[in-house]
Write a protein that holds these residues in place. Structure first.
Motif, PDB file in Angstrom:
ATOM      1  N   SER A  71       0.837  -1.184   0.000  1.00  0.00           N
ATOM      2  CA  SER A  71       0.000   0.000   0.000  1.00  0.00           C
ATOM      3  C   SER A  71       0.885   1.251   0.000  1.00  0.00           C
ATOM      4  O   SER A  71       2.059   1.204   0.323  1.00  0.00           O
ATOM      5  CB  SER A  71      -0.950  -0.009   1.181  1.00  0.00           C
ATOM      6  N   ILE A  72       0.272   2.353  -0.379  1.00  0.00           N
ATOM      7  CA  ILE A  72       0.960   3.639  -0.418  1.00  0.00           C
ATOM      8  C   ILE A  72       0.436   4.480   0.731  1.00  0.00           C
ATOM      9  O   ILE A  72      -0.768   4.601   0.928  1.00  0.00           O
ATOM     10  CB  ILE A  72       0.709   4.342  -1.766  1.00  0.00           C
ATOM     11  N   ARG A  73       1.376   5.055   1.471  1.00  0.00           N
ATOM     12  CA  ARG A  73       1.004   5.868   2.625  1.00  0.00           C
ATOM     13  C   ARG A  73       0.949   7.333   2.224  1.00  0.00           C
ATOM     14  O   ARG A  73       1.819   7.855   1.559  1.00  0.00           O
ATOM     15  CB  ARG A  73       2.032   5.705   3.742  1.00  0.00           C
ATOM     16  N   THR A  74      -0.108   8.000   2.642  1.00  0.00           N
ATOM     17  CA  THR A  74      -0.249   9.437   2.473  1.00  0.00           C
ATOM     18  C   THR A  74      -0.860   9.997   3.744  1.00  0.00           C
ATOM     19  O   THR A  74      -1.214   9.242   4.656  1.00  0.00           O
ATOM     20  CB  THR A  74      -1.097   9.787   1.233  1.00  0.00           C
ATOM     21  N   VAL A  75      -0.950  11.294   3.849  1.00  0.00           N
ATOM     22  CA  VAL A  75      -1.541  11.920   5.034  1.00  0.00           C
ATOM     23  C   VAL A  75      -2.758  12.718   4.591  1.00  0.00           C
ATOM     24  O   VAL A  75      -2.674  13.548   3.687  1.00  0.00           O
ATOM     25  CB  VAL A  75      -0.523  12.831   5.749  1.00  0.00           C
ATOM     26  N   VAL A  76      -3.893  12.448   5.237  1.00  0.00           N
ATOM     27  CA  VAL A  76      -5.136  13.148   4.966  1.00  0.00           C
ATOM     28  C   VAL A  76      -5.647  13.695   6.285  1.00  0.00           C
ATOM     29  O   VAL A  76      -5.833  12.942   7.248  1.00  0.00           O
ATOM     30  CB  VAL A  76      -6.183  12.204   4.320  1.00  0.00           C
ATOM     31  N   ASN A  77      -5.852  15.010   6.358  1.00  0.00           N
ATOM     32  CA  ASN A  77      -6.303  15.663   7.593  1.00  0.00           C
ATOM     33  C   ASN A  77      -5.415  15.290   8.781  1.00  0.00           C
ATOM     34  O   ASN A  77      -5.904  14.927   9.855  1.00  0.00           O
ATOM     35  CB  ASN A  77      -7.766  15.330   7.895  1.00  0.00           C
ATOM     36  N   SER A  78      -4.118  15.341   8.569  1.00  0.00           N
ATOM     37  CA  SER A  78      -3.107  15.053   9.596  1.00  0.00           C
ATOM     38  C   SER A  78      -3.110  13.615  10.087  1.00  0.00           C
ATOM     39  O   SER A  78      -2.517  13.302  11.108  1.00  0.00           O
ATOM     40  CB  SER A  78      -3.281  15.993  10.801  1.00  0.00           C
ATOM     41  N   LYS A  79      -3.789  12.733   9.395  1.00  0.00           N
ATOM     42  CA  LYS A  79      -3.820  11.323   9.774  1.00  0.00           C
ATOM     43  C   LYS A  79      -3.279  10.478   8.629  1.00  0.00           C
ATOM     44  O   LYS A  79      -3.570  10.746   7.468  1.00  0.00           O
ATOM     45  CB  LYS A  79      -5.245  10.880  10.110  1.00  0.00           C
ATOM     46  N   PRO A  80      -2.500   9.448   8.966  1.00  0.00           N
ATOM     47  CA  PRO A  80      -2.003   8.582   7.892  1.00  0.00           C
ATOM     48  C   PRO A  80      -3.152   7.824   7.227  1.00  0.00           C
ATOM     49  O   PRO A  80      -4.113   7.414   7.870  1.00  0.00           O
ATOM     50  CB  PRO A  80      -1.054   7.624   8.603  1.00  0.00           C
ATOM     51  N   PHE A  81      -3.022   7.691   5.921  1.00  0.00           N
ATOM     52  CA  PHE A  81      -4.008   6.976   5.131  1.00  0.00           C
ATOM     53  C   PHE A  81      -3.244   6.038   4.205  1.00  0.00           C
ATOM     54  O   PHE A  81      -2.283   6.442   3.568  1.00  0.00           O
ATOM     55  CB  PHE A  81      -4.866   7.963   4.332  1.00  0.00           C
ATOM     56  N   TYR A  82      -3.672   4.802   4.126  1.00  0.00           N
ATOM     57  CA  TYR A  82      -2.989   3.805   3.306  1.00  0.00           C
ATOM     58  C   TYR A  82      -3.886   3.405   2.148  1.00  0.00           C
ATOM     59  O   TYR A  82      -5.017   2.972   2.354  1.00  0.00           O
ATOM     60  CB  TYR A  82      -2.611   2.583   4.153  1.00  0.00           C
ATOM     61  N   LEU A  83      -3.351   3.565   0.948  1.00  0.00           N
ATOM     62  CA  LEU A  83      -4.087   3.235  -0.253  1.00  0.00           C
ATOM     63  C   LEU A  83      -3.497   1.959  -0.847  1.00  0.00           C
ATOM     64  O   LEU A  83      -2.299   1.908  -1.155  1.00  0.00           O
ATOM     65  CB  LEU A  83      -3.964   4.372  -1.279  1.00  0.00           C
ATOM     66  N   PRO A  84      -4.303   0.912  -0.996  1.00  0.00           N
ATOM     67  CA  PRO A  84      -3.781  -0.320  -1.606  1.00  0.00           C
ATOM     68  C   PRO A  84      -3.300  -0.060  -3.033  1.00  0.00           C
ATOM     69  O   PRO A  84      -3.965   0.626  -3.808  1.00  0.00           O
ATOM     70  CB  PRO A  84      -4.986  -1.267  -1.599  1.00  0.00           C
ATOM     71  N   ILE A  85      -2.149  -0.588  -3.374  1.00  0.00           N
ATOM     72  CA  ILE A  85      -1.584  -0.401  -4.713  1.00  0.00           C
ATOM     73  C   ILE A  85      -2.549  -0.914  -5.781  1.00  0.00           C
ATOM     74  O   ILE A  85      -2.632  -0.352  -6.863  1.00  0.00           O
ATOM     75  CB  ILE A  85      -0.202  -1.087  -4.821  1.00  0.00           C
ATOM     76  N   THR A  86      -3.297  -1.939  -5.454  1.00  0.00           N
ATOM     77  CA  THR A  86      -4.242  -2.501  -6.426  1.00  0.00           C
ATOM     78  C   THR A  86      -5.361  -1.520  -6.764  1.00  0.00           C
ATOM     79  O   THR A  86      -6.057  -1.705  -7.758  1.00  0.00           O
ATOM     80  CB  THR A  86      -4.848  -3.811  -5.894  1.00  0.00           C
ATOM     81  N   ASP A  87      -5.540  -0.469  -5.956  1.00  0.00           N
ATOM     82  CA  ASP A  87      -6.565   0.536  -6.233  1.00  0.00           C
ATOM     83  C   ASP A  87      -6.072   1.628  -7.182  1.00  0.00           C
ATOM     84  O   ASP A  87      -6.857   2.470  -7.605  1.00  0.00           O
ATOM     85  CB  ASP A  87      -7.050   1.189  -4.933  1.00  0.00           C
ATOM     86  N   LEU A  88      -4.785   1.629  -7.490  1.00  0.00           N
ATOM     87  CA  LEU A  88      -4.236   2.625  -8.412  1.00  0.00           C
ATOM     88  C   LEU A  88      -4.596   2.254  -9.847  1.00  0.00           C
ATOM     89  O   LEU A  88      -4.718   1.086 -10.185  1.00  0.00           O
ATOM     90  CB  LEU A  88      -2.711   2.698  -8.290  1.00  0.00           C
ATOM     91  N   GLY A  89      -4.718   3.248 -10.683  1.00  0.00           N
ATOM     92  CA  GLY A  89      -4.959   2.998 -12.098  1.00  0.00           C
ATOM     93  C   GLY A  89      -3.700   2.453 -12.763  1.00  0.00           C
ATOM     94  O   GLY A  89      -2.601   2.513 -12.220  1.00  0.00           O
ATOM     95  N   ASP A  90      -3.862   1.940 -13.974  1.00  0.00           N
ATOM     96  CA  ASP A  90      -2.759   1.347 -14.721  1.00  0.00           C
ATOM     97  C   ASP A  90      -1.622   2.341 -14.952  1.00  0.00           C
ATOM     98  O   ASP A  90      -0.447   2.009 -14.817  1.00  0.00           O
ATOM     99  CB  ASP A  90      -3.281   0.801 -16.050  1.00  0.00           C
ATOM    100  N   GLY A  91      -1.958   3.584 -15.300  1.00  0.00           N
ATOM    101  CA  GLY A  91      -0.940   4.601 -15.537  1.00  0.00           C
ATOM    102  C   GLY A  91      -0.115   4.894 -14.298  1.00  0.00           C
ATOM    103  O   GLY A  91       1.111   4.996 -14.352  1.00  0.00           O
ATOM    104  N   LEU A  92      -0.775   5.012 -13.152  1.00  0.00           N
ATOM    105  CA  LEU A  92      -0.044   5.283 -11.904  1.00  0.00           C
ATOM    106  C   LEU A  92       0.807   4.096 -11.482  1.00  0.00           C
ATOM    107  O   LEU A  92       1.906   4.272 -10.937  1.00  0.00           O
ATOM    108  CB  LEU A  92      -1.012   5.676 -10.786  1.00  0.00           C
ATOM    109  N   LEU A  93       0.333   2.895 -11.757  1.00  0.00           N
ATOM    110  CA  LEU A  93       1.160   1.713 -11.461  1.00  0.00           C
ATOM    111  C   LEU A  93       2.435   1.724 -12.304  1.00  0.00           C
ATOM    112  O   LEU A  93       3.517   1.409 -11.812  1.00  0.00           O
ATOM    113  CB  LEU A  93       0.375   0.428 -11.707  1.00  0.00           C
ATOM    114  N   ARG A  94       2.310   2.106 -13.570  1.00  0.00           N
ATOM    115  CA  ARG A  94       3.491   2.192 -14.437  1.00  0.00           C
ATOM    116  C   ARG A  94       4.461   3.251 -13.935  1.00  0.00           C
ATOM    117  O   ARG A  94       5.672   3.052 -13.950  1.00  0.00           O
ATOM    118  CB  ARG A  94       3.072   2.491 -15.869  1.00  0.00           C
ATOM    119  N   VAL A  95       3.931   4.394 -13.516  1.00  0.00           N
ATOM    120  CA  VAL A  95       4.780   5.454 -12.960  1.00  0.00           C
ATOM    121  C   VAL A  95       5.514   4.933 -11.734  1.00  0.00           C
ATOM    122  O   VAL A  95       6.724   5.136 -11.586  1.00  0.00           O
ATOM    123  CB  VAL A  95       3.945   6.696 -12.577  1.00  0.00           C
TER     124      VAL A  95
END
Length: 136
Positions: free
Chosen positions: A1-25
């Protein structure tokens, strides 16, 4: 998963939720970070990225310390315009054309000359071989 911060709280986004273009990047950035290349060659860069992601990726590779030379291929005028926004010195544009007798011909332009042609309404992708209109 990819970690980001939303409203000062860590948020983890599963890599499988990314689009094909972002996965390539992500894969390309991880490869660059791991390999630390001095020369980077990417074929048909516009097929991987939307224009916003493309600009961010170009900025990333331009500032990456180990990369000394970059070769990008494209058939997209929008990609050329995106590259021009970074005001990079020493950029050349090579236009390749295959003749009917299977001979590869080319025109070599500076980025500034390529942009001048585009500004005049000329499609640089179809310039006649050896065509140079005016000089800087």
């Amino acid at each position: 998963s990819i970690r980001t911060v939303v409203n000062s709280k860590p948020f983890y986004l599963p890599i499988t939720d990314l689009g094909d273009g972002l996965l390539r990047v992500l894969v390309m950035i991880l490869l660059i970070e791991y390999l630390k290349p001095t020369i980077l060659i990417i074929d048909d860069i516009e097929t991987t990225f939307n224009i916003i992601t493309l600009k961010k990726f170009i900025k990333y590779i331009l500032t990456y310390p180990s990369i000394k030379q970059i070769v990008l291929t494209t058939q997209s005028i929008e990609t050329l315009l995106a590259i021009s926004e970074f005001r990079i010195r020493g950029v050349n544009v090579m236009i390749l054309n295959m003749s009917s007798d299977n001979i590869l011909h080319y025109n070599l332009l500076t980025l500034e000359d390529a942009l001048d042609y585009l500004e005049k309404g000329l499609d640089i992708r179809i310039l006649p071989v050896g065509a140079v209109y005016g000089s800087r």
